[in-house]
Write a protein that holds these residues in place. Sequence first.
Motif, mmCIF file in Angstrom:
data_model
loop_
_atom_site.group_PDB
_atom_site.id
_atom_site.type_symbol
_atom_site.label_atom_id
_atom_site.label_comp_id
_atom_site.label_asym_id
_atom_site.label_seq_id
_atom_site.Cartn_x
_atom_site.Cartn_y
_atom_site.Cartn_z
ATOM 1 N N ALA A 150 6.242 11.718 5.655
ATOM 2 C CA ALA A 150 6.018 13.319 5.595
ATOM 3 C C ALA A 150 5.972 13.945 4.498
ATOM 4 C CB ALA A 150 7.127 13.611 6.562
ATOM 5 N N ALA A 151 6.768 13.318 3.273
ATOM 6 C CA ALA A 151 6.857 14.113 2.036
ATOM 7 C C ALA A 151 5.335 14.031 1.503
ATOM 8 C CB ALA A 151 7.667 13.373 1.226
ATOM 9 N N PHE A 152 4.393 13.143 1.706
ATOM 10 C CA PHE A 152 3.222 13.333 1.518
ATOM 11 C C PHE A 152 2.208 14.220 2.339
ATOM 12 C CE2 PHE A 152 4.912 9.638 -0.797
ATOM 13 C CZ PHE A 152 4.096 9.733 -1.868
ATOM 14 N N GLU A 153 2.959 14.773 3.316
ATOM 15 C CA GLU A 153 1.892 15.610 4.291
ATOM 16 C C GLU A 153 2.769 16.943 4.657
ATOM 17 O OE1 GLU A 153 0.188 13.506 7.576
ATOM 18 O OE2 GLU A 153 0.338 11.584 6.823
ATOM 19 N N MET B 255 14.541 12.651 -6.066
ATOM 20 C CA MET B 255 15.030 13.612 -5.145
ATOM 21 C C MET B 255 14.685 15.101 -5.476
ATOM 22 S SD MET B 255 16.174 11.970 -2.255
ATOM 23 C CE MET B 255 17.227 13.214 -1.410
ATOM 24 N N ARG B 256 14.650 15.177 -6.834
ATOM 25 C CA ARG B 256 14.271 16.443 -7.527
ATOM 26 C C ARG B 256 12.837 16.971 -6.982
ATOM 27 N NH1 ARG B 256 16.819 20.744 -8.492
ATOM 28 N NH2 ARG B 256 15.714 21.090 -10.426
ATOM 29 N N ALA B 257 11.892 15.943 -7.317
ATOM 30 C CA ALA B 257 10.717 16.119 -6.787
ATOM 31 C C ALA B 257 10.358 16.407 -5.369
ATOM 32 C CB ALA B 257 9.770 14.731 -7.310
ATOM 33 N N TYR B 258 11.147 15.651 -4.776
ATOM 34 C CA TYR B 258 10.773 15.857 -3.312
ATOM 35 C C TYR B 258 11.279 17.274 -3.021
ATOM 36 C CZ TYR B 258 13.589 15.688 1.256
ATOM 37 O OH TYR B 258 14.164 15.914 2.422
ATOM 38 N N THR B 259 12.453 17.637 -3.223
ATOM 39 C CA THR B 259 13.078 19.038 -3.140
ATOM 40 C C THR B 259 12.041 20.280 -3.875
ATOM 41 O OG1 THR B 259 14.772 18.988 -4.547
ATOM 42 C CG2 THR B 259 15.190 18.284 -2.515
ATOM 43 N N GLU B 260 11.594 19.899 -4.900
ATOM 44 C CA GLU B 260 10.795 21.212 -5.372
ATOM 45 C C GLU B 260 9.589 21.242 -4.850
ATOM 46 O OE1 GLU B 260 11.187 20.215 -9.718
ATOM 47 O OE2 GLU B 260 12.592 22.032 -9.891
ATOM 48 N N LEU B 261 8.952 20.005 -4.628
ATOM 49 C CA LEU B 261 7.631 20.046 -3.650
ATOM 50 C C LEU B 261 7.843 20.799 -2.306
ATOM 51 C CD1 LEU B 261 4.628 19.232 -3.710
ATOM 52 C CD2 LEU B 261 5.374 17.180 -2.852
ATOM 53 N N LEU B 262 9.013 20.533 -1.873
ATOM 54 C CA LEU B 262 9.108 21.430 -0.677
ATOM 55 C C LEU B 262 9.177 22.714 -0.821
ATOM 56 C CD1 LEU B 262 11.415 19.891 2.408
ATOM 57 C CD2 LEU B 262 11.746 22.484 1.502
ATOM 58 N N ARG C 72 0.799 -1.105 -0.172
ATOM 59 C CA ARG C 72 0.093 -0.056 -0.152
ATOM 60 C C ARG C 72 0.886 1.322 -0.064
ATOM 61 N NH1 ARG C 72 -4.800 1.350 4.218
ATOM 62 N NH2 ARG C 72 -5.567 3.237 3.433
ATOM 63 N N ASP C 73 1.133 1.771 -1.097
ATOM 64 C CA ASP C 73 2.075 2.988 -1.527
ATOM 65 C C ASP C 73 1.283 4.427 -0.479
ATOM 66 O OD1 ASP C 73 3.822 1.718 -2.820
ATOM 67 O OD2 ASP C 73 2.766 2.039 -4.914
ATOM 68 N N PRO C 74 2.357 5.095 -0.085
ATOM 69 C CA PRO C 74 1.899 6.380 0.564
ATOM 70 C C PRO C 74 1.179 7.386 -0.508
ATOM 71 C CG PRO C 74 4.271 6.373 0.342
ATOM 72 C CD PRO C 74 3.681 4.991 0.186
ATOM 73 N N ALA D 216 2.286 11.813 -6.926
ATOM 74 C CA ALA D 216 2.800 10.593 -5.875
ATOM 75 C C ALA D 216 3.596 9.781 -6.538
ATOM 76 C CB ALA D 216 1.530 9.959 -5.259
ATOM 77 N N ALA D 217 3.464 9.454 -7.906
ATOM 78 C CA ALA D 217 4.260 8.562 -8.698
ATOM 79 C C ALA D 217 5.556 9.139 -8.506
ATOM 80 C CB ALA D 217 3.963 8.173 -9.921
ATOM 81 N N ASP D 218 6.005 10.541 -8.889
ATOM 82 C CA ASP D 218 7.069 10.756 -8.969
ATOM 83 C C ASP D 218 8.061 10.873 -7.734
ATOM 84 O OD1 ASP D 218 6.332 12.170 -11.344
ATOM 85 O OD2 ASP D 218 5.473 13.809 -10.474
ATOM 86 N N LEU D 219 7.571 10.880 -6.294
ATOM 87 C CA LEU D 219 8.193 10.651 -5.326
ATOM 88 C C LEU D 219 8.567 9.289 -4.973
ATOM 89 C CD1 LEU D 219 5.928 12.826 -2.938
ATOM 90 C CD2 LEU D 219 7.948 13.526 -3.704
#
Length: 554
Positions: free
Chosen positions: A275-278, A330-337, A76-78, A424-427
Amino acid sequence: MSTAILDDTTTRPATGSIPTAGPDVEITGPIRERYEEILTPEAIRFVAELHHRFAGRRHDRLADRMRRRFEIGNGRDPKFRKDTAHVREDARWQVAGAGPGLEDRRVEITGPTDPKMTINALNSGAKVWLADQEDATSPTWRNVIEGQLSLRDAIRGELTYTSPEGKRYEVTATETPTIVMRPRGWHLVEKHIRFTDRLGRQMATSGSLVDFGLYFFHNAQALIDSGRGPYFYIAKLESSEEARLWDDVFSFSEEYLGIDHGTIRATVLIETLPAAFEMEEILFELRDHCAGLNAGRWDYIFSIIKNYRGRGARFVMPDRSEVTMTVPFMRAYTELLVKTCHKRGAHAIGGMSAFIPNRRDAEVTQRAMEKVSADKHREAGDGFDGTWVAHPDLIPIARAEFDAVLGDRPNQIDRKRDDVKVKAADLLDVHIGRPITAQGVHDNVSVAIRYIEAWLRGQGAVAIDNLMEDAATAEISRSQVWQWIHQDRTTEDGTPITREYVEQLIQQTLAEVPRTATDRFDDAAEVFREVSMGDDFPTFLTTVAYAKFLTDED
């Protein structure tokens, strides 16, 4: 080992004993010189009250973590939560933002809180010092309490230090960094302070509440009087419910000391996959106390490996050195942040490049400078408002990259990054397409064992092979080895990565390192075997090592 029950009717004791504040708290750690200045009856009463109010909720949140890891491990993916969509869609709310002294965070230096490192950080010229009681500190009893003493003295302008060689250190900077203290995460305990709840159950105290409580109780008003405030980095959060727990701790603590609501400022490290999803929900729950988010890159990589360690070859990463900030997930995570922070008026703080200079090797230093410059150039260009470094020599390099983007502005929160669209798939797309090499496996084994050995001797931040290693980077090394073994991976030349193969590398490492009569390499190898070669996957190597080796020795 001395034992003391705190009693609030007693005056300050002589060195070697501690008074008491009732039956709720028992101190089992040795009482050394000046410890009574931190372990006062009033401070311990506050720590006990934090536990009465919040220890149960802490256990609930840790149980939620276990449930979530089980769900991810079973397929079950986040994902972005439907039940909190209204929070993300409401454009009206903003966080409190920077407190006094936190407006400009373009360069932050990180490090442990021993006296020498504290003085070096305060003289460094950085805008902020992350005073780290977490991943850069081995949580020996001495480090926990003497770190608090260093911070107490530094905040009052009283800190000096003389090395065993006779060199004297003192704070000489006319403008010192704003202190942001990082307490231990919710998962860690302090076994030298025991708490008895109202049902008569005795347990180890929460490392988070001990670190936060002692620092806040002793220093909040002094920090406010100095024109700054009680500021915290919050580590290892996995959900907005955990953020809400911290917010309630902050609100209660302000009321307890008679400090205005919202005086505390927290910067949350987004260093776990859940946490990246919230991110927005975490900001929302902490909005009265929140200054920003930080991209905790190394723990974030570790969190992905930990959560997906059993989900098949698609989630197996190559050599640690290949998992860079420029790979797509990692690019997706930092740009979303960055986008999330700026949408809500919060600082986005970049992470720490592990490269460090070597003053005895000009070539290594030049390479480190180039790597760090490129890393900080990318972060400043992506919209981050500041970044971390682990060495004073890197501050000018990082500052130059942010000065080029910020100029005289304290931040670039006005840059909204509406161009960023992260799904979500990008993360979760962690495929990198690089091999696992024999050198990569060797390096993971060697670095992890050498780091654990230093950690067992009380050092939490260690320069190894011209990289700054802390608990987070060691976690990546050992968790990759565990995953490679359990997913039947082979090296680039076709060698199976088995327990037997890794044991050979352990023996090779033990033969390569200089040995002394007092080293801890045999203990370190024992810990490494348990956390990287066992059938079960310990959630954190530090909890294993702490329980085995740090609770009865110091």
